[in-house]
Design a protein around this motif. Structure first.
Motif: not given
Lengths: 427, 427
Positions: A71-97
């Protein structure tokens, strides 16, 4: 007359590496605004195309389930819409650096009037070999792009559908922003040969950064002719000094071990000065028990277990070098601060070691003698982290001494060059 | 009961490396004064024991003569009393340099109140593999010691008597000054196996720096599992732009090529913008001829040779990648600055490239697009040098991108660690 391109005889991996090199040459001179535009385009595209990403990810998750993954491995692998949004947010944070490229690291006018400047430049082509977490794909691509590098991504076959979709989205966005799409590539081929070829692409790939478990990292370090930045193994120690605040020591110990046991900056061994053992160990063992931690104690620790609610098992030599990454901790009583240092020198992976002490002399001696990426005084080992250090992002934690040591931010993804400016100077 | 030391089964090289590691642990926390005292003791000992050194050197020289070595090689090998005095002077210069260890590279107070400091620390054990010049022995030992590192020296068998004598003198002085003599060791054994073992001593040796010819460097880079800093190959270019001061261009060209052709920062290729070729080449070829330089020209350069006193031979593709290290230079006419950049990207070893131009735009474009350790604007390629750059000393010139790039001084012989100081901080 048929002309043969010089690339025709190359493998798919080598061809990809040549395209990366060419893209890197285009990226290097770009000003910050051009790179940030591409990063914001990536963030937007991730949000717009979330469905496509999550659908592809479902294939990987389904395959993992059928293969009986934990289950732990599956959890690490899983992408939900929330997790994709979090990715997008992280990319915007990188742009701001801030852009590390162009920073003047050293500068002076030489006695002969020449102006000397040492300036940050991109590394060139960065190879990342990583395991199942598909968020690394976007994270690594964004950080490399911001620092002006092309990136060659080699994820695990278990995440191939997710990674393929993510890289497609990222490349479309990068190309749409007018940058070379080949700045971000997935290494073609899922077999071991393609990973091996990447590790041998010296001259095309400037650095390889493995991200994942100890076995992956060891393989890359041993087989690669491309320079490697070793990351991650953390056999971290908490040393409780003779002069100590017992409440503080308990709280730092429990935080270091149990706030998130699966990460590399979690503590794996407790060392206690003999003068404080009788006062500290009973309280520490109870607190560890409350946090669900099993203690692997040496012969001076085990007796305390009998008088506490903790589970204390007898440690073997193996325990001193184990990175548990679980609710387990090794524990030993030491005769002195210097004995703690000697234990750490012998067994530590050189990631993070903490001392809890009220003594200024002890703090100075420990920080001077312990040679790990991070030495913490009266603070949890868990602070060794690019985010905590204020770097805004982290491509990994280097446990080697060359180039970068400790949490790596954007500057660690650059090299430098010297600019020498004269008026016709000769020697 | 006989007890077997864990070192009994180790080879002589591994035992030496363990002793280096132990010495490095003792050196790391030493304050500057202790290291400088040892350096001054080395300088004194070199002067007092000059006779012993010169006598040992005479053995090597005699052996080289009998083996029919070239005069240039014998000159590099020979130690005279004056040269030994010069070595001692160089060691005193190293003592006078600031100590890189302890320098705070980055420092801040984090939002949670933790004080973060990134501090320079020694690398640990530095291995140097080098060829016939025995002065490298003392030079490398002094620089490594100053930066708090232990050094494992692996010179060539042709200088074994000289190196043995020098290391004996250095070790006596280091030990006499109260530091571990094992801070400086000659790798035992003269055969290839001992060099190979040094290259495989990952975990004991922190970095290998090869100093010598291209073959030596390639061998170390390919065979070593210890991280390597690649040094020295210099296929350097001088590009004469369309807008240029012809006198300046001739003077920089001749200085870059002919002031000392045998070193890595000497120019090996001349690139001339087509708009200035007819004005520049006749003068340049004559000046090169006066300096005794043979030109290997492309088809657009060769015709100018017929109208000058220069020797111009037709270049082949090999000439573009050759590091002559002699009174030879390759020469080509290019259509544009970008064509010069493309030529450099294809053929350069990434050491040093110079542009001679009066155009600010051209200078900016060239420095931005050319990615070599050093880009010179209106200055000779010969300035790429630790001494010229004001570093006070140089352990070599790195042509790689990781860790160090360009001339390496004392800071390049260090790593860093983070010190995290809190008041009981947890996450």
């Amino acid at each position: 007359m048929t002309s043969l391109s010089p690339y025709d005889n190359l493998s798919a991996v080598a061809r990809a590496a040549y395209r990366s090199k060419s893209a890197a040459e285009d990226l290097a001179p770009l000003p910050r605004a051009a790179k940030d535009d591409a990063l914001l385009a990536i963030a937007d595209a991730l949000e717009v195309r979330t469905h496509e990403i999550v659908t592809a990810n479902a294939e990987d998750v389904e395959r993992a389930r059928q293969a009986g993954a934990e289950e732990a491995m599956i959890d690490r692998l899983t992408l939900t819409p929330e997790r994709v949004r979090a990715m997008a947010r992280d990319v915007r944070d990188v742009a701001a650096l801030p852009d590390p490229v162009g920073e003047v690291v050293r500068g002076s006018t030489l006695p002969n009037g020449i102006d000397l400047r040492q300036v940050r430049v991109p590394l060139g082509v960065v190879g990342i070999i990583y395991e199942a977490r598909p968020n690394v794909t976007v994270d690594a691509a964004a950080l490399c792009l911001k620092a002006g590098n092309a990136v060659l991504l080699r994820g695990s076959s278990s995440a191939i559908a997710s990674n393929t979709a993510l890289v497609r989205v990222v490349r479309d966005a990068v190309g749409g922003a007018g940058l070379p799409a080949d700045a971000v590539q997935l290494v073609p081929g899922e077999d071991r040969d393609s990973a091996r070829e990447l590790m041998r692409a010296r001259g095309l790939v400037d650095v390889l950064i493995p991200r994942g478990g100890a076995t992956l990292i060891r393989t890359v370090v041993e087989q690669s002719t491309v320079p490697v930045i070793e990351t991650g193994t953390g056999n971290c120690h908490v040393y409780v000094d003779a002069d100590t605040d017992l409440d503080m020591a308990v709280s730092i110990l429990v935080d270091s071990k149990a706030s998130r046991p699966s990460v590399c900056n979690a503590a794996e061994t407790l060392l206690v000065h003999q003068d404080v053992a009788a006062d500290f160990l009973p309280r520490a063992l109870d607190a560890l028990a409350d946090a669900g931690v099993t203690v692997h104690g040496d012969e001076r620790v085990v007796p305390y277990g009998e008088r506490s609610k903790a589970t204390v098992v007898a440690a073997t030599a193996d325990d001193w070098e184990t990175e548990y990454l679980s609710y387990d901790i090794a524990a030993a009583v030491v005769d002195s601060l210097d004995a703690a240092v000697a234990h750490i020198r012998l067994w530590s992976s050189g990631h993070t070691e903490a001392i809890v002490t009220t003594s200024q002399a002890a703090a100075r001696r420990f920080t001077r003698l312990v040679d790990s990426t991070t030495v913490a005084v009266n603070a949890s080992t868990r602070f060794t982290d690019g985010g905590q250090f204020g770097f805004g992002a982290e491509i990994g934690i280097s446990t080697q001494k060359l180039h970068a040591r400790g949490p790596m931010g954007l500057p660690e993804l650059t090299s430098t060059k010297y600019i020498v400016t004269g008026d016709g100077h000769t020697r």
